[in-house]
Write an enzyme that holds these catalytic residues in place. Structure first.
Site, PDB file in Angstrom:
ATOM      1  N   ARG A 197       3.043  -1.527  -5.972  1.00  0.00           N
ATOM      2  CA  ARG A 197       3.285  -0.199  -6.422  1.00  0.00           C
ATOM      3  C   ARG A 197       4.524   0.454  -6.111  1.00  0.00           C
ATOM      4  O   ARG A 197       5.290   1.044  -7.068  1.00  0.00           O
ATOM      5  CB  ARG A 197       2.238   0.666  -5.961  1.00  0.00           C
ATOM      6  CG  ARG A 197       1.966   1.749  -6.872  1.00  0.00           C
ATOM      7  CD  ARG A 197       0.816   2.905  -6.139  1.00  0.00           C
ATOM      8  NE  ARG A 197      -0.231   2.234  -6.049  1.00  0.00           N
ATOM      9  CZ  ARG A 197      -1.326   2.142  -6.580  1.00  0.00           C
ATOM     10  NH1 ARG A 197      -1.091   2.404  -7.915  1.00  0.00           N
ATOM     11  NH2 ARG A 197      -2.495   1.342  -6.440  1.00  0.00           N
TER      12      ARG A 197
ATOM     13  N   GLY B 267       0.824  -1.145  -0.029  1.00  0.00           N
ATOM     14  CA  GLY B 267      -0.165  -0.031  -0.149  1.00  0.00           C
ATOM     15  C   GLY B 267       0.763   1.225  -0.153  1.00  0.00           C
ATOM     16  O   GLY B 267       0.238   2.304   0.031  1.00  0.00           O
TER      17      GLY B 267
ATOM     18  N   CYS C 144     -14.649   2.619 -27.709  1.00  0.00           N
ATOM     19  CA  CYS C 144     -15.873   3.081 -27.592  1.00  0.00           C
ATOM     20  C   CYS C 144     -16.368   2.968 -26.273  1.00  0.00           C
ATOM     21  O   CYS C 144     -17.561   2.284 -25.771  1.00  0.00           O
ATOM     22  CB  CYS C 144     -16.681   2.206 -28.441  1.00  0.00           C
ATOM     23  SG  CYS C 144     -16.074   2.096 -30.176  1.00  0.00           S
TER      24      CYS C 144
ATOM     25  N   TYR D 220     -10.233   3.573 -11.664  1.00  0.00           N
ATOM     26  CA  TYR D 220     -10.218   4.453 -10.321  1.00  0.00           C
ATOM     27  C   TYR D 220     -10.382   5.832 -10.407  1.00  0.00           C
ATOM     28  O   TYR D 220      -9.837   6.598  -9.556  1.00  0.00           O
ATOM     29  CB  TYR D 220      -9.067   4.020  -9.650  1.00  0.00           C
ATOM     30  CG  TYR D 220      -8.447   2.670  -9.685  1.00  0.00           C
ATOM     31  CD1 TYR D 220      -9.378   1.588  -9.037  1.00  0.00           C
ATOM     32  CD2 TYR D 220      -7.304   2.378  -9.960  1.00  0.00           C
ATOM     33  CE1 TYR D 220      -8.939   0.200  -8.983  1.00  0.00           C
ATOM     34  CE2 TYR D 220      -6.871   0.908  -9.792  1.00  0.00           C
ATOM     35  CZ  TYR D 220      -7.601  -0.100  -9.196  1.00  0.00           C
ATOM     36  OH  TYR D 220      -7.140  -1.212  -9.298  1.00  0.00           O
TER      37      TYR D 220
ATOM     38  N   ARG E 184      -6.387   2.227 -15.233  1.00  0.00           N
ATOM     39  CA  ARG E 184      -6.337   2.776 -13.831  1.00  0.00           C
ATOM     40  C   ARG E 184      -7.253   4.026 -13.877  1.00  0.00           C
ATOM     41  O   ARG E 184      -7.992   4.327 -13.175  1.00  0.00           O
ATOM     42  CB  ARG E 184      -5.265   3.000 -13.256  1.00  0.00           C
ATOM     43  CG  ARG E 184      -4.190   1.806 -12.965  1.00  0.00           C
ATOM     44  CD  ARG E 184      -3.105   2.247 -12.030  1.00  0.00           C
ATOM     45  NE  ARG E 184      -3.368   2.589 -10.683  1.00  0.00           N
ATOM     46  CZ  ARG E 184      -3.174   3.612 -10.141  1.00  0.00           C
ATOM     47  NH1 ARG E 184      -2.786   4.803 -10.906  1.00  0.00           N
ATOM     48  NH2 ARG E 184      -3.602   3.943  -8.951  1.00  0.00           N
TER      49      ARG E 184
ATOM     50  N   PRO F  12       4.773  -5.434  -0.782  1.00  0.00           N
ATOM     51  CA  PRO F  12       4.682  -4.215  -1.602  1.00  0.00           C
ATOM     52  C   PRO F  12       4.459  -4.615  -3.076  1.00  0.00           C
ATOM     53  O   PRO F  12       5.070  -5.484  -3.578  1.00  0.00           O
ATOM     54  CB  PRO F  12       5.947  -3.354  -1.384  1.00  0.00           C
ATOM     55  CG  PRO F  12       6.972  -4.551  -1.263  1.00  0.00           C
ATOM     56  CD  PRO F  12       6.297  -5.573  -0.248  1.00  0.00           C
TER      57      PRO F  12
HETATM   58  C1  LIG Z   1      -2.682  -5.338  -3.982  1.00  0.00           C
HETATM   59  C2  LIG Z   1      -2.176  -5.892  -2.720  1.00  0.00           C
HETATM   60  C3  LIG Z   1      -1.023  -5.716  -2.254  1.00  0.00           C
HETATM   61  C4  LIG Z   1      -0.207  -4.711  -2.956  1.00  0.00           C
HETATM   62  O1  LIG Z   1      -0.688  -3.264  -3.145  1.00  0.00           O
HETATM   63  P1  LIG Z   1       0.247  -2.183  -3.325  1.00  0.00           P
HETATM   64  O2  LIG Z   1      -0.383  -0.851  -3.228  1.00  0.00           O
HETATM   65  O3  LIG Z   1       0.598  -2.476  -4.703  1.00  0.00           O
HETATM   66  O4  LIG Z   1       1.651  -2.278  -2.408  1.00  0.00           O
HETATM   67  C5  LIG Z   1      -0.669  -6.462  -0.947  1.00  0.00           C
HETATM   68  N1  LIG Z   1      -1.036  -7.144  -0.310  1.00  0.00           N
HETATM   69  C6  LIG Z   1      -2.362  -7.573  -0.684  1.00  0.00           C
HETATM   70  C7  LIG Z   1      -3.257  -8.486  -0.059  1.00  0.00           C
HETATM   71  C8  LIG Z   1      -3.131  -7.071  -1.870  1.00  0.00           C
HETATM   72  O5  LIG Z   1      -4.015  -7.334  -2.147  1.00  0.00           O
END
Ligand SMILES: *Cc1c(COP(=O)(O)O)cnc(C)c1O
Length: 404
Positions: free
Chosen positions: A271, A233, A338, A311, A307, A269
């Site tokens: 992202r 995250g 489209c 989102y 994305r 991780p």
């Molecule tokens: C998607 C996800 C992640 C990775 O999240 P990032 O924001 O890309 O770091 C880690 N753990 C779980 C359980 C996820 O679903």
């Protein structure tokens, strides 16, 4: 990435030259950036000596996974497909954790057979299913339970996962009951408390709250968890305004927590490892005058990069060849699909653009290609990796023949 004599260069290669060779739309990754991100992650969390499991869903390219595995990372997978791919990429099973709310019996069988580090469960039904399969295979299975800490991650609503209305994990009361259930089971070895409150988190506060909720609940369970899996995250700087998550601060908060709980820390991780390493280079097909704005119609679309449509996420767009002639027009960068949501970004004061000009969409390494599709029967883009001044094609461009 930088400009030299107004030409966009990615790790020494002019984007223009890459396009001449490989055409558009083109995903281009920088190995240097991926390595720097991994080194940075390791350095910031060094005190914790964590197991870092790369979230395969953020980018499941085989060659990238192999490279990431070689740098010592494990994998966080969410399907049998990702599990098989992680193993095939050389990531050892004792560095793989399996998350997700709907693992099927087939997936659980396979995960147990492969002796992965942890199956992180997300419901009572799933725990019962795992217990049944473990009994059938005459094995004791190492599992985690994912807690839903009911915390607002202060990120986009669509990528928030730790609030009580979200489908992920189990709430406190249920968590405590399940811990007690596992204590008595012959076939389940509860080793981990896992948690993942959302994605693209830039503020330390939600993590801080999360840790204090964990502490409180762990006390209530009177159970020692060998592992605490804190998920992923960690946000990245999509807007290029230096707003970044303070990893050092986060690390020191976790250290305090770790001292009290004496558990091994796992991270997942995605992202923050791969997000800013990728560019999507695209060519302008047409420019169309619209009401109060011009549509820049690209040859990349929402099927290549979902994305923004999914989102309302923002990805910066930059020119491949820089000019000083700013237009007063508003440009809306769209794809040819489209759907009205097939648009990337609306920008004021961009340089004046012409048909056939090239642009680059930034920070598309995570949830870019992995979320791509063949919608509108469009072939998937090519992916290349620049590593040590060499260009490697890491997935071929799909052809019409592949599709039809
Ligand atoms: C998607 C996800 C992640 C990775 O999240 P990032 O924001 O890309 O770091 C880690 N753990 C779980 C359980 C996820 O679903």
């Amino acid at each position: 990435m930088k400009y030299s004599s107004k030409e966009l260069k990615i790790d020494g290669y002019k984007a223009k030259i890459l396009v001449q060779k490989y055409s558009t739309p083109l995903y281009c990754y920088s190995f240097k950036k991926i390595k720097a991100n991994i080194d940075n992650f390791k350095k910031n969390f060094k005190e914790l000596n964590p197991l870092i499991c790369f979230s395969v869903k953020s980018n499941s390219n085989k060659i990238l996974l192999k490279e990431i595995g070689k740098m010592g990372l494990g994998a966080d997978v969410v399907s049998i497909g990702e599990l098989v791919r992680a193993l095939k990429s050389g990531i050892r099973s004792n560095k793989i954790v399996f998350s997700g709310v709907g693992k099927t019996a087939n997936e659980i069988h396979y995960a147990i057979k492969k002796k992965i580090l942890l199956i992180n469960t997300e419901s009572k039904s799933e725990i019962l299913e795992i217990e049944k399969i473990a009994k059938y295979q005459k094995k004791t299975v190492d599992i985690g339970i994912r807690l839903n800490p009911n915390i607002d991650a202060e990120t986009l609503n669509q990528i928030s996962t730790g609030k009580k209305e979200n489908k992920f994990g189990v709430l406190e009361k249920s968590f405590i009951n399940l811990v007690n259930y596992c204590k008595k089971s012959k076939y389940l070895n509860l080793k981990c408390l896992s948690v993942h409150i959302g994605s693209q988190i830039l503020n330390i506060k939600p993590y801080q709250k999360m840790l204090s909720v964990l502490e409180k609940i762990i006390k209530k369970t009177k159970y020692h968890f060998e592992y605490i899996d804190l998920g992923g995250g960690m946000g990245i700087d999509y807007k290029n305004n230096n707003k970044e998550l303070d990893l050092i601060k986060y690390s020191s908060l976790i250290k305090n927590f770790q001292i009290k709980n004496n558990s091994k820390i796992i991270f997942e991780p995605g992202r923050s490892i791969i997000g800013n390493s990728g560019f999507l280079i695209s060519k302008i097909v047409y420019i169309k005058e619209g009401h109060k704005k011009d549509f820049i119609i690209l040859d990349a679309a929402m099927n290549d990069l979902m994305r923004p449509a999914l989102y309302k996420a923002t990805h910066r767009i930059i020119p491949v060849h820089k000019k000083n002639n700013k237009t007063k027009k508003i440009y809306e960068f769209v794809g040819p699909i489209c759907e009205s949501t097939d648009k990337f970004l609306t920008i004021k004061n961009f340089q004046k653009l012409y048909e056939k000009d090239l642009i680059a969409i930034c920070d598309v390494g995570a949830y870019g290609m992995s979320l791509s599709s063949n919608y509108n029967l469009r072939p998937k883009a090519m992916e290349i990796l620049i590593k040590n001044s060499e260009i490697k094609i890491i997935s071929k461009r799909q052809t019409l023949n592949d599709l039809i």
